[in-house]
Design a protein around this motif. Structure first.
Motif, short mmCIF file in Angstrom:
data_model
loop_
_atom_site.label_atom_id
_atom_site.label_comp_id
_atom_site.label_asym_id
_atom_site.label_seq_id
_atom_site.Cartn_x
_atom_site.Cartn_y
_atom_site.Cartn_z
N LEU A 6 -45.01 9.87 13.59
CA LEU A 6 -44.04 10.04 13.00
C LEU A 6 -43.13 9.26 11.76
O LEU A 6 -43.92 8.15 12.12
N PRO A 7 -42.44 9.46 10.74
CA PRO A 7 -41.95 8.63 9.97
C PRO A 7 -41.20 7.32 10.17
O PRO A 7 -40.29 7.85 11.63
N PRO A 8 -41.27 6.37 10.06
CA PRO A 8 -40.55 5.00 10.22
C PRO A 8 -39.19 4.97 10.56
O PRO A 8 -38.44 3.86 11.66
N ALA A 9 -38.21 5.84 9.84
CA ALA A 9 -37.12 5.65 9.64
C ALA A 9 -36.62 6.75 11.37
O ALA A 9 -35.50 6.06 12.20
N MET A 10 -37.31 7.25 12.17
CA MET A 10 -37.43 8.21 13.14
C MET A 10 -37.34 6.87 14.27
O MET A 10 -36.99 7.35 15.08
N ILE A 11 -38.46 6.60 14.12
CA ILE A 11 -38.94 5.21 15.61
C ILE A 11 -37.78 4.16 15.37
O ILE A 11 -36.84 4.24 16.51
N THR A 12 -37.57 3.78 13.84
CA THR A 12 -36.11 2.55 14.14
C THR A 12 -34.75 3.39 14.84
O THR A 12 -33.77 2.79 15.84
N ALA A 13 -34.45 5.06 15.00
CA ALA A 13 -33.57 5.42 15.80
C ALA A 13 -33.39 5.18 16.61
O ALA A 13 -32.40 5.56 17.56
N ALA A 14 -34.66 5.43 17.59
CA ALA A 14 -34.73 5.97 18.51
C ALA A 14 -34.95 5.06 19.60
O ALA A 14 -34.90 4.48 20.97
N LEU A 15 -35.61 3.45 18.78
CA LEU A 15 -35.27 2.26 19.22
C LEU A 15 -33.92 1.90 20.00
O LEU A 15 -32.66 1.90 19.90
N PRO A 16 -33.73 1.58 21.53
CA PRO A 16 -32.75 1.31 22.63
C PRO A 16 -31.97 -0.11 22.35
O PRO A 16 -32.05 -1.44 23.01
N VAL A 17 -31.96 -1.18 20.85
CA VAL A 17 -31.34 -2.04 20.58
C VAL A 17 -30.10 -2.37 21.03
O VAL A 17 -29.66 -4.03 21.35
N ALA A 18 -29.20 -1.60 20.97
CA ALA A 18 -28.00 -1.78 21.95
C ALA A 18 -27.79 -1.98 23.23
O ALA A 18 -26.83 -3.06 23.32
N MET A 19 -28.75 -1.86 23.63
CA MET A 19 -28.30 -1.97 25.36
C MET A 19 -28.42 -3.75 25.98
O MET A 19 -27.13 -3.17 26.77
N SER A 104 -37.32 10.61 2.18
CA SER A 104 -37.79 12.58 2.07
C SER A 104 -36.21 12.65 2.87
O SER A 104 -35.57 12.37 4.31
N LEU A 105 -36.14 13.89 2.86
CA LEU A 105 -34.73 14.28 3.04
C LEU A 105 -34.99 15.11 4.37
O LEU A 105 -33.34 15.77 5.24
N GLU A 106 -36.09 15.43 4.05
CA GLU A 106 -36.40 16.31 5.57
C GLU A 106 -36.28 16.06 6.94
O GLU A 106 -36.31 17.19 7.58
N VAL A 107 -36.47 14.10 7.36
CA VAL A 107 -35.73 13.72 8.27
C VAL A 107 -34.19 14.13 8.38
O VAL A 107 -34.04 12.64 9.71
N ILE A 108 -33.59 14.30 7.87
CA ILE A 108 -32.12 14.34 7.93
C ILE A 108 -31.67 14.61 9.21
O ILE A 108 -31.26 13.73 9.63
N PRO A 109 -31.81 15.44 9.86
CA PRO A 109 -31.41 16.45 10.78
C PRO A 109 -32.37 15.95 12.13
O PRO A 109 -31.89 15.50 13.00
N TRP A 110 -33.54 15.08 12.11
CA TRP A 110 -34.22 14.78 12.75
C TRP A 110 -33.73 13.05 13.45
O TRP A 110 -33.05 12.91 14.58
N ILE A 111 -32.98 12.19 12.33
CA ILE A 111 -32.73 11.34 12.53
C ILE A 111 -31.02 11.30 13.11
O ILE A 111 -30.85 10.13 13.55
N LEU A 116 -28.45 10.63 17.96
CA LEU A 116 -27.49 11.38 19.40
C LEU A 116 -28.09 10.71 20.75
O LEU A 116 -27.19 10.43 21.95
N ALA A 117 -29.03 11.00 20.83
CA ALA A 117 -30.17 11.46 22.01
C ALA A 117 -30.14 9.53 22.22
O ALA A 117 -30.20 9.16 23.33
N ASN A 118 -30.52 8.88 21.14
CA ASN A 118 -30.83 7.23 21.93
C ASN A 118 -29.11 6.76 21.77
O ASN A 118 -29.18 5.59 23.16
#
Length: 199
Positions: A6-19, A104-111, A116-118
Motif C-alpha cells: 500500500l502507498p505510505p499515504a494510505m497507511i498513515t491515513a488509516a492510523l487511528p491516532v486520534a482515538m 501520484s494523484l491516483e491514490v487520492i480517491p483511496w486516501i 472517511l473509514a478512519n
C-alpha cells in the motif's frame, strides 16, 4: 510501498491516532488529550521508519478531534463530531503531504475513502471504549452527568411524590449551585447533579 504493497499515504491515513485524544478530551481535559496525541503520534512514527509526516498528521488530527469533542453533552454529538473531525482532517493532511512531495494523484480517491473509514471506525470504537472506561474506572463525563439531570429520573420522580418540599428545595439548590459553578469556572453540570441528589 510498505506493508501489503500500500502507498505510505494510505497507511498513515488509516492510523487511528486520534482515538486517545478524543477519549481523554472528554474524560480529563484538552491539555492531557494534546499530550496523548503527541505521544501516540511519536509512537506511530517510530513504527513507520521515523516518518515526520506521521508526527505532524497525528498531532493535527488529534488536536482538532480533541478540540471538537471537548464540550460535547451527549453521545450522539460525541460520535458525529469525532467522526467529522477525523474524516475531514486526515484526508486534508494527507493531500497536503501528497502535494508537497509531488506524489501520484491516483491514490487520492483511496486516501479520501480511507480517511472517511478512519473517522467512522475511530469514533465508533471510541464511543464503545468511553462506556467501558466510565464503567470500569467509575468516572463520569459531562455526557453521563447530563443524563442524571433529567427530571424523569426515577429517584427524582420518587422524591417529587414522597417529599415535594425537599424536591423543590433540591431544584433551588441545583440552580444556585450551577450559577455559582459557572461564575467561578467550575463544572456546572457536576454541581447541578450533586445538588439535585444531595438530599
Amino acid at each position: 510501498a510498505t506493508a501489503f504493497q500500500l502507498p505510505p499515504a494510505m497507511i498513515t491515513a488509516a492510523l487511528p491516532v486520534a482515538m486517545a485524544s478524543i477519549l481523554l478530551a472528554v474524560l480529563i481535559g484538552l491539555r492531557v488529550a494534546l499530550y496523548a496525541g503527541l505521544f501516540v503520534s511519536l509512537m506511530a512514527a517510530l513504527q513507520l521508519d521515523n516518518s515526520f509526516a506521521v508526527v505532524v498528521n497525528g498531532m493535527v488530527v488529534s488536536g482538532i478531534a480533541g478540540y471538537a469533542v471537548r464540550y460535547v453533552l451527549n453521545h450522539r454529538a460525541f460520535y458525529l463530531r469525532a467522526a467529522l473531525a477525523i474524516s475531514l482532517t486526515v484526508p486534508a493532511m494527507e493531500l497536503i503531504h501528497l502535494w508537497g512531495y509531488q506524489g501520484s494523484l491516483e491514490v487520492i480517491p483511496w486516501i479520501l475513502a480511507t480517511g472517511l473509514a478512519n473517522g467512522l471506525l475511530t469514533a465508533g470504537a471510541s464511543l464503545v471504549l468511553l462506556f467501558l472506561l466510565e464503567t470500569v474506572f467509575q468516572v463520569s463525563t459531562d455526557m453521563s452527568l447530563l443524563l442524571l439531570c433529567d427530571y424523569n429520573h426515577p429517584l427524582l420522580k420518587r422524591l417529587q411524590f414522597e417529599a415535594p418540599g425537599t424536591y423543590h428545595h433540591s431544584l433551588m439548590v441545583a440552580t444556585l449551585a450551577e450559577q455559582a459553578a459557572q461564575a467561578i469556572g467550575a463544572n456546572a453540570i457536576c454541581a447541578r447533579v450533586g445538588a439535585l441528589f444531595h438530599d
